[in-house]
Design a protein around this motif. Structure first.
Motif, short mmCIF file in Angstrom:
data_model
loop_
_atom_site.label_atom_id
_atom_site.label_comp_id
_atom_site.label_asym_id
_atom_site.label_seq_id
_atom_site.Cartn_x
_atom_site.Cartn_y
_atom_site.Cartn_z
N ASP A 176 0.59 -1.19 0.14
CA ASP A 176 0.02 0.51 -0.15
C ASP A 176 0.73 1.21 0.07
OD1 ASP A 176 0.81 -0.05 2.56
OD2 ASP A 176 -1.17 -0.07 4.11
N GLU A 197 1.33 3.65 1.59
CA GLU A 197 2.07 3.89 3.04
C GLU A 197 3.30 3.11 3.51
OE1 GLU A 197 1.52 4.11 8.54
OE2 GLU A 197 -0.21 3.31 6.69
N GLN A 198 3.37 2.32 3.13
CA GLN A 198 4.85 0.95 2.75
C GLN A 198 5.72 1.57 1.78
OE1 GLN A 198 3.14 -2.75 2.40
NE2 GLN A 198 2.34 -3.48 4.91
N LEU A 206 5.87 4.38 0.75
CA LEU A 206 6.26 5.95 1.41
C LEU A 206 7.38 5.43 2.33
CD1 LEU A 206 4.00 8.26 1.32
CD2 LEU A 206 5.12 7.96 -0.46
N SER A 207 6.79 4.81 3.42
CA SER A 207 8.02 3.87 3.87
C SER A 207 9.28 3.67 3.92
CB SER A 207 7.30 3.48 5.15
OG SER A 207 8.72 2.58 5.90
#
Length: 92
Positions: free
Chosen positions: A28, A30-31, A33-34
């Motif tokens: 997803d 968020e993962q 971007l991390s």
């Protein structure tokens, strides 16, 4: 040799493309971007440590440049020393 190199580059590009597709399709936002933040931090820390270590190493080393006038040359990437034969002509 050139065909082998082109083939290896093509295989590498395909492997990177497949890995990017897998990562984009199974993670997803968020993962992702991390992961991007982590990769940027790794580059900054790595470059900072390599630069600091190389500057510290260069500051301690004392080297002498050896030129052709000394009769010695550094030969190729292996840095082998090769003694040059100078012609002995009488000086006037």
């Amino acid at each position: 040799m050139k065909a082998l190199r082109i083939g290896l580059v093509a295989v590498g590009v395909l492997a990177v493309g497949w890995g990017c597709w897998l990562m984009m399709s199974r993670q997803d936002l968020e993962q992702l971007l991390s992961a991007v933040v982590w990769l940027i931090a790794v580059v900054v820390v790595h470059d900072g440590s390599v630069a600091a270590l190389s500057v510290a190493g260069l500051g301690r080393r004392k080297t002498r440049s050896v030129g052709i006038e000394d009769g010695v040359s550094l030969d190729g990437p292996s840095r082998r020393r090769r003694v040059l034969k100078r012609s002995r002509s009488p000086r006037s």
